[in-house]
Write an enzyme that holds these catalytic residues in place. Structure first.
Site, short mmCIF file in Angstrom:
data_model
loop_
_atom_site.label_atom_id
_atom_site.label_comp_id
_atom_site.label_asym_id
_atom_site.label_seq_id
_atom_site.Cartn_x
_atom_site.Cartn_y
_atom_site.Cartn_z
N TYR A 206 20.02 63.63 -148.39
CA TYR A 206 18.57 63.83 -148.24
C TYR A 206 18.27 64.34 -146.83
O TYR A 206 17.50 65.29 -146.64
CB TYR A 206 17.83 62.52 -148.50
CG TYR A 206 16.32 62.65 -148.42
CD1 TYR A 206 15.60 63.17 -149.49
CD2 TYR A 206 15.63 62.27 -147.27
CE1 TYR A 206 14.22 63.31 -149.41
CE2 TYR A 206 14.25 62.40 -147.19
CZ TYR A 206 13.56 62.93 -148.26
OH TYR A 206 12.19 63.07 -148.17
N LYS A 210 16.62 68.06 -145.91
CA LYS A 210 15.33 68.23 -145.24
C LYS A 210 15.50 68.94 -143.89
O LYS A 210 14.61 69.68 -143.47
CB LYS A 210 14.65 66.87 -145.06
CG LYS A 210 14.20 66.26 -146.39
CD LYS A 210 13.29 67.21 -147.17
CE LYS A 210 12.80 66.62 -148.47
NZ LYS A 210 11.91 67.53 -149.22
#
Length: 339
Positions: A206, A210
């Site tokens: 994650y 991002k």
């Protein structure tokens, strides 16, 4: 510009407009009769933006892997806006996204796609980085990592951004050399996270995805300049959405979340306000500032965050140098030699 809300035109070198006051009024009437495409629009931030754009009179097409017809009917009924549609889409599949854009164009009342929100995303899926039993030299290889988070959060976003730019460049009757106005506007909004800027040790995929979205934005806000396409990025702090796992909610219990309505407001503004381009908006809890801009002077100078990071790295490098020097002095005193 053609409105009382007009602001200075974009910087000629970097497609970035003047600093934005998130609380200031903007030309919400410019949303009416335009077509907005939102991936992952069935829940969370996406659903909030769908409702807000529908209230302002925009035509909204939702691309989502879920069955969302009941949500579409609810929004149509609550807003009185019939131009809300859903198309099933797997954002990790390029052909599925091509189908989404093709059908969105067919459903568009003005036969164009004016703004795209690459919103679909997931949290850390699987525990690929957790220790697992493995004996080197045995026939079995380590298990393959679960790449769902990367596939949705960056591959899917790249597909969406790529197709958005292709459709924007083919937008009918729009001169490429004209700056955005209420009637002449194309906009891409990307969604990062506070994890775009800071480490999230519990979610390596994650965190990486991002960070990658931030890098994509930094490139696109400049490469979109020749076509006068607005590109903005949102980086929300923790918000109570389905993407936050139960364990994380337990860890965050007692702390303040950012407000969903703040994220929805700035996302809607980025999609519809033709005077906002090239900006990164952090959305913090209101008690620490709410919506804030960062990296505004990045094209001209290093931002504060980067300067601090460089200083920290320099200190580490200097410390490593002193440690190595001390080790060499010790070896020399003991009469040892290093090969």
């Amino acid at each position: 510009m053609d409105s009382e809300y007009a602001r200075p035109p974009p910087n000629p070198d970097v497609y970035q407009t003047a600093e934005v006051d998130p609380k200031a009024a903007w030309d919400e009437a410019s949303v009416k009769n335009k077509t907005f495409l939102i991936t992952g629009g069935a829940s969370g931030i996406g659903a909030g933006v769908v409702k807000r754009l529908a209230e302002l009179g925009g035509a909204v097409i939702i691309g989502d892997l879920q069955e969302v017809q009941s949500f579409v009917e609810e929004v149509r009924k609550s807003t009185g806006n019939p131009n809300i549609h859903s198309i099933k889409c797997d954002v990790t599949d390029y052909k599925s996204q091509c189908n989404l854009f093709r059908k969105a164009l067919e459903l568009s009342p003005n036969k164009a796609i004016d703004s795209v929100f690459a919103n679909a995303g997931v949290g850390e899926i699987g525990k690929s980085w957790a220790p697992r039993p493995f004996v080197p030299g045995q026939p079995e290889d380590p298990p393959e990592p679960i790449m769902t988070t990367m596939n949705v959060n960056i591959t899917g976003v790249i597909y969406t951004a790529y197709l958005a730019l292709q459709y924007f460049r083919a937008h009918p009757n729009l001169a490429k050399d004209a700056f955005p106005t209420a009637s002449h506007d194309r906009s891409l909004v990307l969604i990062g996270s506070i994890a775009s800027l800071y480490p999230l040790t519990s979610g390596p995929f994650y965190n990486a995805s991002k960070h990658a979205v931030l890098g994509l934005f930094r490139s696109l806000r400049q490469t979109a300049l020749p076509d006068r396409i607005r590109v903005n990025l949102l980086c929300p702090y923790w918000i109570e959405t389905p993407i936050i796992p139960f364990g994380a909610k337990l860890l965050l219990s007692g702390t303040d979340y950012a407000k969903m309505e703040d994220v929805v407001d700035i996302a809607t503004r980025c999609m519809g306000d033709y005077s906002v381009a090239g900006h990164i908006f952090l959305v913090f809890p209101r008690n620490v500032g709410g919506v804030q801009e960062i990296f505004n002077d990045e094209p001209k100078d290093l931002d504060c965050f980067n300067r601090n990071a460089v200083r920290a790295l320099n200190r580490v490098s200097a410390m490593q140098g002193w440690v190595e020097w001390g080790r060499n002095v010790l070896y020399a005193a003991l009469g040892w030699y290093r090969s």
